[in-house]
Design a protein around this motif. Structure first.
Motif, PDB file in Angstrom:
ATOM      1  N   GLY A  42       0.808  -1.216   0.000  1.00 40.58           N
ATOM      2  CA  GLY A  42       0.000   0.000   0.000  1.00 40.58           C
ATOM      3  C   GLY A  42       0.835   1.258   0.000  1.00 40.58           C
ATOM      4  N   VAL A  43       2.042   1.180  -0.588  1.00 36.56           N
ATOM      5  CA  VAL A  43       3.007   2.279  -0.559  1.00 36.56           C
ATOM      6  C   VAL A  43       3.131   2.913  -1.943  1.00 36.56           C
ATOM      7  CG1 VAL A  43       5.438   2.840  -0.153  1.00 36.56           C
ATOM      8  CG2 VAL A  43       4.301   1.139   1.274  1.00 36.56           C
ATOM      9  N   ASP A  44       3.170   4.250  -1.984  1.00 36.72           N
ATOM     10  CA  ASP A  44       3.364   4.991  -3.231  1.00 36.72           C
ATOM     11  C   ASP A  44       2.395   4.553  -4.326  1.00 36.72           C
ATOM     12  OD1 ASP A  44       5.509   6.432  -2.135  1.00 36.72           O
ATOM     13  OD2 ASP A  44       6.939   4.860  -2.705  1.00 36.72           O
ATOM     14  N   LEU A  45       1.130   4.453  -3.973  1.00 33.64           N
ATOM     15  CA  LEU A  45       0.129   4.011  -4.932  1.00 33.64           C
ATOM     16  C   LEU A  45      -0.269   5.157  -5.854  1.00 33.64           C
ATOM     17  CD1 LEU A  45      -2.210   1.958  -2.580  1.00 33.64           C
ATOM     18  CD2 LEU A  45      -0.449   1.092  -4.123  1.00 33.64           C
ATOM     19  N   PRO A  46      -0.386   4.878  -7.153  1.00 34.09           N
ATOM     20  CA  PRO A  46      -0.885   5.910  -8.052  1.00 34.09           C
ATOM     21  C   PRO A  46      -2.359   6.202  -7.764  1.00 34.09           C
ATOM     22  CG  PRO A  46      -0.282   3.894  -9.266  1.00 34.09           C
ATOM     23  CD  PRO A  46      -0.034   3.652  -7.813  1.00 34.09           C
TER      24      PRO A  46
END
Length: 186
Positions: free
Chosen positions: A51-55
């Protein structure tokens, strides 16, 4: 014959791209990104799982391959939240079985294990969708307890059937020895 869901690995590239090509003939995108460098695909899978750096428009999700006896037979995307698009047509789970491995119960087991992952994460009701003319997916979803909410024409060629499944009946039974990954049974 045990079906295992696991993250894709570097050595899976050829098999997964081959299945992707087969599935494109059915207008189904099996992989997250077809043309990208395989390392970039695996990095995207890791980011989405964490769930990191999601567009924009993406949610935390696990993209997992389904493997039986060392052979990749399909895949699943387990999404832990719903965007407006996912609530309309995408759902919490998107799964597929490669054409040569269909009609063997793999889709049902993939969906069962995906629902168990959602239950473990605290998602009590899962939305699962399929094309209105996909009899195999209709049977799979209903076999897993899916209750049809409605059929929507969301601008696609084929309307989408939208099912809700209570995940409480899908539990984590065991853990793989020496691993933090659960073995899931529904």
């Amino acid at each position: 014959m045990t079906l295992e869901l696991r993250p894709p690995r570097h050595e899976d590239e050829t098999a997964l791209r081959g299945i992707h090509a087969q599935m494109l003939e059915e207008n189904f995108e099996f992989l997250l990104a077809e043309g990208e460098d395989w390392g970039a695909v695996l990095e995207q899978v890791t980011r989405e799982s964490r769930g990191v750096d999601l567009p924009p428009g993406r949610v935390r999700a696990d993209f997992l391959v389904a493997e039986v006896d060392g052979v990749i037979v399909g895949r699943t995307s387990v999404r832990y939240a719903l965007t407006d698009f996912l609530r309309e047509v995408g759902g919490h789970v998107g799964y597929a079985v490669a054409p040569p491995f269909r009609r063997r119960g793999h889709a049902t087991e993939i969906l069962r294990q995906s629902l168990a992952r959602l239950a473990q994460a605290g998602v009590e009701r899962a939305l699962v969708t399929c094309d209105d003319d996909n009899l195999g997916s209709i049977r799979t979803i209903e076999r897993c307890g899916g209750e049809l909410e409605d059929v929507r024409n969301a601008g696609a060629d084929v309307p989408k059937r939208r099912y809700w499944i209570d995940t409480g009946g899908f539990i984590v039974m065991d853990r793989i020895r020496g691993s933090s990954d659960p073995v899931l049974r529904g």
